[in-house]
Design an enzyme around this catalytic site. Structure first.
Site, PDB file in Angstrom:
ATOM      1  N   GLU A  98       0.863  -1.188   0.000  1.00 49.10           N
ATOM      2  CA  GLU A  98       0.000   0.000   0.000  1.00 49.10           C
ATOM      3  C   GLU A  98       0.893   1.229   0.000  1.00 49.10           C
ATOM      4  O   GLU A  98       1.780   1.358   0.830  1.00 49.10           O
ATOM      5  CB  GLU A  98      -0.884  -0.030   1.258  1.00 49.10           C
ATOM      6  CG  GLU A  98      -1.832   1.139   1.400  1.00 49.10           C
ATOM      7  CD  GLU A  98      -2.837   1.232   0.276  1.00 49.10           C
ATOM      8  OE1 GLU A  98      -3.695   0.337   0.174  1.00 49.10           O
ATOM      9  OE2 GLU A  98      -2.770   2.200  -0.506  1.00 49.10           O
ATOM     10  N   ASP A 153       5.650   1.856  -2.930  1.00 51.58           N
ATOM     11  CA  ASP A 153       5.029   1.769  -4.244  1.00 51.58           C
ATOM     12  C   ASP A 153       5.034   0.322  -4.738  1.00 51.58           C
ATOM     13  O   ASP A 153       6.046  -0.366  -4.652  1.00 51.58           O
ATOM     14  CB  ASP A 153       5.816   2.669  -5.203  1.00 51.58           C
ATOM     15  CG  ASP A 153       5.336   2.515  -6.619  1.00 51.58           C
ATOM     16  OD1 ASP A 153       6.124   2.069  -7.465  1.00 51.58           O
ATOM     17  OD2 ASP A 153       4.164   2.824  -6.870  1.00 51.58           O
ATOM     18  N   GLY A 154       3.909  -0.108  -5.275  1.00 56.41           N
ATOM     19  CA  GLY A 154       3.760  -1.510  -5.684  1.00 56.41           C
ATOM     20  C   GLY A 154       4.729  -1.927  -6.761  1.00 56.41           C
ATOM     21  O   GLY A 154       5.251  -3.043  -6.759  1.00 56.41           O
ATOM     22  N   ASP A 189      -5.572  -4.350  -6.847  1.00 52.90           N
ATOM     23  CA  ASP A 189      -6.859  -3.863  -6.369  1.00 52.90           C
ATOM     24  C   ASP A 189      -6.815  -2.351  -6.337  1.00 52.90           C
ATOM     25  O   ASP A 189      -6.972  -1.715  -5.298  1.00 52.90           O
ATOM     26  CB  ASP A 189      -7.155  -4.439  -4.989  1.00 52.90           C
ATOM     27  CG  ASP A 189      -8.654  -4.498  -4.731  1.00 52.90           C
ATOM     28  OD1 ASP A 189      -9.057  -5.099  -3.727  1.00 52.90           O
ATOM     29  OD2 ASP A 189      -9.410  -3.914  -5.530  1.00 52.90           O
TER      30      ASP A 189
END
Lengths: 735, 376
Positions: free
Chosen positions: A309, A341-342, A360
């Site tokens: 997240e 950061d993803g 998501d």
């Protein structure tokens, strides 16, 4: 010109410099807070960002064209600043209650027309007076336009740094705005030479100081009749928690991130993917965990989750408001939370380490989120998935009909996935779930229902009761046919050519009755030649004529300024977007990036002032510098570079721009003279640049193509300036 | 289906295939053209009055559009040309699916069967929360449709073994002629017709329609004119008149009330609505309280909490309504039908699936009480 000669006062005391410095300080801090508040009110993305910035530049430019009939003294200037502060606070209120003022309930979406109109209004209220203040400062200060520009740039840099480091991390928008305004009012009261108006400023000071306390009540009032229970301004935007009964919804900049409980969304995101695998173990979840997706993944007994997240405030708020069941998922020993950061997280992960990667996230509604739907990102995902691994994400769609705009959006997502993964399946419904893998996938209702029953999953939506209707072959085939037809040429979504983001803007705009959607759709169909190359070709004869006129106009020196204004802002946006794609956290660092630019502007303009003898040859040299840096940046955006590079690039653009502005103005003012015209041309050029770039050039044509054309444009500017040196009496010396 | 022989099946399928195939090039053309309105129909409309100077007055719905030459009605799919009024979407279908009849929702009409669900573009209201806005809130030129004349539509229903055709997604009243003719053709083949409507229609056309269809579900969007004015651009009174008329006609009626948080969820309004239903159409009319999913212009509202729906259901039941359901919450006990006599579950539903059916010849198998509905 003669006004400048009359006011030959030598006063070098600090107080005379304060107004110009304050101007820059106010301009930047007001701009940052207005932009943040605008984003919160109109779910900002780069398109609306371009509107706000553009409107700001436009009105500032127009403001600086004023020609005061008589000289304005210190008191008049102070009154103007006080007015600007008051209008700034009023604009914040207008933005906060914008929905109500338009007669809409808080949950109703607004279109581009509303965003554009609001940005123009707010720009007029706040930026116009500040633009006028620039002129008045120039008239009043020894050293005139050039000195004001230098001081203003310095003030802007200080303002930007101060807001970013000191205010945004600790205070909400309104609180920060309150502090900035109060500090400015105090400066006006004590540090600026003036005769009267102490009372007026004192009122402004008091209003500013009290403003911050109105933040929470105003937010609650704006959301009525829905109940706002928590709110937090983070560097990424405004998070708000709305309660309806026992149900909680988390909003980011007015857009819902998730609702708890919301079984439909959570189940869709997770089960279509995980049911493809016999025993899912390692799952990566990017975003959305607090909304229930975690709980759904944990239904699989062997699954463990890395939940990434970006904004820690999301987790913090979730833990503060969710009921025990929701928090238990977050605290499960099978869940590891990573606050970053993803994309960065995934890039560091070992190869083939995940069975499933679930996104998501919201759909690609901003260029920032778009980077999770690009070829480059999908390639990274494929590398980190095991041989049977699955990637999944869900996009809001239409259950019963796929219109043309939606078709293009979904088509681009399909095309991008198919570029990387051999197998792709799409689940029909109100949200379309995209699945991609190296191994075969099945969305056949019987098979999935059997898998659900066998695992004993207690699902409501991805369940034998609902799947047959949803996955009716007629629906599956209709959807696939439609989106495949939309997956044609130009549909590939890339980091630097964010087409899905653009198609989403078109689709979104289509909901509103205005012309926005058709206009954006039309723009999407214009071949790049007409947008980029044809205007360049037109510019050649135009500039040649301008350079070779018998009786040269003083405006000729401002042509490079116009080019520079146009170029610098586009380059700034390009760097920001490329930075986002590479590092993923522009919104958190945006004020710092802008400050680099402003610091460069200050350094460049200060250096420009030192140069006593200036000629068009200097202009040509600067343009050459622009060309080189533009080409350098074009190369750098496609390569992995250290994080410092964008800051340096922005500093360089600012520096060159500042230097150019000073020198060009010196030449221009040497021949004639409204002190604000150069500033106006700079800003209006920037306005054009930002509106064109953010609306469709960057998303559709991509950054490398754009930067290349900009380099060409500046090459033309360089030739133009070089041509000017061939004229007699080209040089001028003005202190 | 006894009438379905293999030859007929093949014939119908080939016919359907031909129709689809014929439509395909046109379909592709439409994809290529932006904003070009290819292929609208020009079938004379019914329920209008010719006026002098080539004007007409439409009499289909209470908007009563009075149109000059080349003007279109509010719904956007009916046009006056030279004094004759035409339907632009006759036989032009834009959405076609086979859906469980429970999805419309009809809970007391041929449970467990599939309905051929079709729609043409257009609508005569503007709900801000429209689920099908892409085909209802746009001009017909902006929609990709293909030809499906009434006979062909009936053929598709037969080919897919659907005992009923549902006119749904958009507002079928605005393509009245197409719906009517299809219903008549369907009846000849013993296929039934069910209509899903927002109820803005005049008495005369409604009366005619009720003679050829078998069930009507009316979307009662709210129970105050204020809500109707602001969020629907419609008239509550008209809708109530429609519901009353359907109730009196003997055609099977069900009502859906989509509960939207803070906009139409006040307990007082729900109570008034329940009382009205009891008084005007009786306690045997099923009422569905559906969960709102955010979309279209109200995309940023939160969805309805299940507790709100449960309270609404309790209110309606306490006012005496016998069959009150909760929609869009699969697995909820409020989806099942309870016998008014003994209180047991006679139809257990989980989502769109019928898990258990304890009805025989329309009577509860436990206590023999008759349940209102169309069961066969």
């Amino acid at each position: 010109m003669h006004i400048l000669r009359r006011r030959a006062a030598r006063g070098l005391d600090l107080r005379s410099r304060v107004p110009a410095f304050l101007l820059g300080f106010l301009a930047t801090s007001f701009q940052i807070y207005l932009l943040r508040e605008f984003n919160a009110a109109f779910y900002g993305n780069e398109l609306t960002f371009g509107f706000v910035l553009g409107a700001w530049l436009l009105w500032g430019g127009l403001g600086s064209l004023i020609r005061p009939k008589r000289a304005v003294d210190g008191t008049g200037l102070v009154r103007l600043y006080t007015l600007a502060i008051g209008l700034f606070l009023a604009s914040l209120v207008l933005l906060r209650f914008s929905h109500r003022l338009m007669g809409l309930p808080p949950g109703q979406a607004t279109g581009l027309t509303a965003s554009l109109a609001s940005s123009l209004l707010v720009g007029f209220l706040v930026s116009f007076p500040l633009g006028a203040a620039f002129v008045l400062n120039s008239l009043g200060l020894p050293g005139g336009t050039l000195r004001v520009y230098v001081l203003e740039s310095l003030g802007a840099a200080v303002g930007g740094l101060g807001v970013h480091f000191l205010l945004v991390p600790r205070f909400s928008n309104w609180q920060g705005a309150s502090i900035v305004s109060a500090a400015a009012a105090a400066a006006l009261l004590f540090a600026v030479p003036r005769k009267r108006s102490a009372g007026l400023i004192a009122v402004a000071l008091a209003a500013s100081a009290g403003f911050g306390f109105l933040d929470s009540p105003a937010q609650k009032a704006a959301w009525r009749p829905l109940e706002l229970v928590r709110s937090e301004d983070t560097p990424y935007g405004r998070l708000q928690v709305i309660r309806v009964g026992q149900q909680l919804s988390l909003y980011s900049n007015g857009l819902p991130l998730f609702t708890y409980p919301d079984a439909a969304a959570a189940e869709e995101s997770v089960h279509f993917a995980l049911l493809q695998l016999p025993r899912p173990r390692n799952v990566l979840l990017i975003g959305g965990g607090a909304g229930g997706a975690l709980g759904e993944i944990l239904k699989y007994p062997e699954a463990r989750v890395d939940y990434v997240e970006l904004d820690p405030a999301v987790i913090r708020l979730a833990e503060a408001v969710l009921p025990a069941s929701g928090i238990a998922d977050l605290r499960s020993p099978r869940v590891a939370i990573h606050l970053e950061d993803g994309r960065a997280f995934l890039e560091r992960a070992p190869a083939a380490s995940y069975d499933a990667v679930i996104l998501d996230l919201p759909e690609p509604a901003t260029a920032q989120i778009n980077r999770f739907y690009t070829v480059e990102f999908f390639a990274t995902v494929r590398a980190k998935l095991g041989p049977r691994g699955v990637l999944a994400f869900a996009v809001p769609s239409d259950e019963n009909y796929i219109g043309r705009d939606l078709q293009r959006l979904l088509g681009s997502l399909l095309a991008t996935l198919e570029n990387v993964f051999p197998r792709v399946a799409v689940v029909p419904g109100g949200r379309n779930v995209f699945l991609a893998s190296g191994a075969p996938l099945s969305i056949e209702a019987g098979w999935l229902s059997a898998a659900v029953s066998k695992l004993g999953l207690r699902n409501s939506f991805v369940s034998p009761g609902m799947l047959p209707a949803r996955l009716n072959p007629l629906r599956v085939d209709y959807l696939m046919d439609k989106i495949r037809a939309g997956a044609g040429a130009g549909a590939l979504n890339r980091d630097l050519v964010p087409v899905s983001y653009y198609f989403h803007s078109v689709f979104w705009a289509g909901q509103f009755k205005g012309p926005e959607s058709r206009l954006l759709g039309l723009l999407a169909r214009i071949p790049p030649f007409w947008v980029l190359d044809f205007p360049l070709m037109l510019a050649v004869p135009f500039l040649a004529l301008a350079a070779l006129r018998k009786r040269p106009s003083p405006y000729r020196f401002l042509v490079p300024v116009a080019v520079m204004g146009f170029t610098a802002i586009i380059a700034e946006m390009a760097v920001l977007i490329a930075f986002q794609a590479a590092f993923g956290c522009v919104y958190g660092k945006i004020s710092l990036l802008l400050t680099s630019f402003m610091a460069g502007l200050f350094a460049g303009s200060a250096a420009g002032r030192r140069r006593k003898r200036a000629g068009p040859g200097d202009l040509a040299a600067v343009e050459a510098g622009f060309v080189i840096i533009l080409l350098g940046v074009a190369a750098a955006v496609s390569a992995p570079v250290p994080e410092a590079v964008p800051y340096l690039a922005l500093f360089a653009f600012g520096g060159l721009g500042g230097w150019l502005f000073i020198v060009a103005n010196r030449l221009y003012l040497g021949e004639s003279g409204h002190p604000g015209t150069g500033y106006a041309i700079d800003l209006i050029g920037s306005f054009l640049g930002v509106v064109l770039a953010s609306s469709f050039v960057i998303p559709l044509l991509g950054i490398p193509a754009l930067l290349g054309r900009l380099a060409l444009l500046n090459l033309l500017g360089m030739l133009f300036a070089a041509a000017l040196t061939l004229r007699k009496g080209a040089n001028a010396t003005v202190a | 289906m006894s009438f379905m022989t293999r030859r007929r099946f093949l014939g119908h399928t080939a016919g359907a295939g031909l129709v689809l195939g014929a439509g395909l090039p046109g379909f592709c053309n439409r994809l290529a053209a932006f904003g070009q309105g290819a292929g609208l129909s020009r079938v004379e409309a019914r329920y209008y009055k010719k006026l002098p100077d080539r004007e007409i007055k439409c009499q289909l719905c209470p908007r009563a559009c009075r149109l000059g030459d080349k003007e279109r009605g509010y719904c956007g799919v009916r046009e006056n040309e030279g004094g004759t009024y035409y339907s632009l979407v006759y036989g032009k279908v834009c959405s076609l699916n086979v859906d469980p009849i429970e999805k419309k929702p009809f809970f007391h009409f041929l449970p467990g069967t599939g309905a051929l669900s079709m729609a043409a573009a257009g609508c005569n209201v503007n709900c801000r929360f429209c689920q099908n806005w892409e085909v209802s809130q746009v001009r017909p030129e902006q929609v990709d449709h293909y030809d499906l004349p009434p006979e062909a539509a009936v053929g598709r229903a037969a080919a897919n073994r659907c005992p009923s055709i549902a006119y749904t997604y958009t507002e079928p009243i605005v393509y009245f002629e197409y719906m009517y003719d299809t219903a008549v053709a369907a009846r000849r083949k013993k296929i039934r017709s069910v209509v899903v409507t927002a109820g803005h229609v005049n008495e005369a056309p409604l009366r005619d329609l009720l003679e050829v269809v078998d069930a009507v579900k009316v979307d009662l969007k709210g129970f105050t004119q204020d809500f109707y004015s602001t969020y629907v651009r419609g008239e509550l009174k008209t809708v109530l008149d429609t519901i009353r008329a359907v109730g009196k006609s003997g055609v099977w009626l069900e009502i859906v009330y989509l509960v939207i948080p803070t906009l139409n969820d006040r307990a007082a309004d729900i109570r008034d609505m329940a009382r009205w239903v009891r008084g005007e159409v009786g306690v045997n009319v099923p009422v569905h309280f559906s969960r709102f999913q955010p979309l279209y212009l109200l995309k940023n509202l939160p969805p309805t909490p299940v507790a709100t729906l449960e309270e609404a259901r309790e209110t309606a039941l306490s006012e005496g309504l016998r069959f009150v359901y909760i929609g869009n919450v699969p697995g909820h006990p409020g989806e099942s039908t309870y016998c008014p006599g003994c209180g047991k579950v006679v139809i257990r539903r989980i989502g769109y699936r019928i898990d258990a059916l304890h009805l025989e010849a329309g009577r509860c198998t436990f206590c023999g009480a008759a349940l209102p509905g169309v069961w066969t």
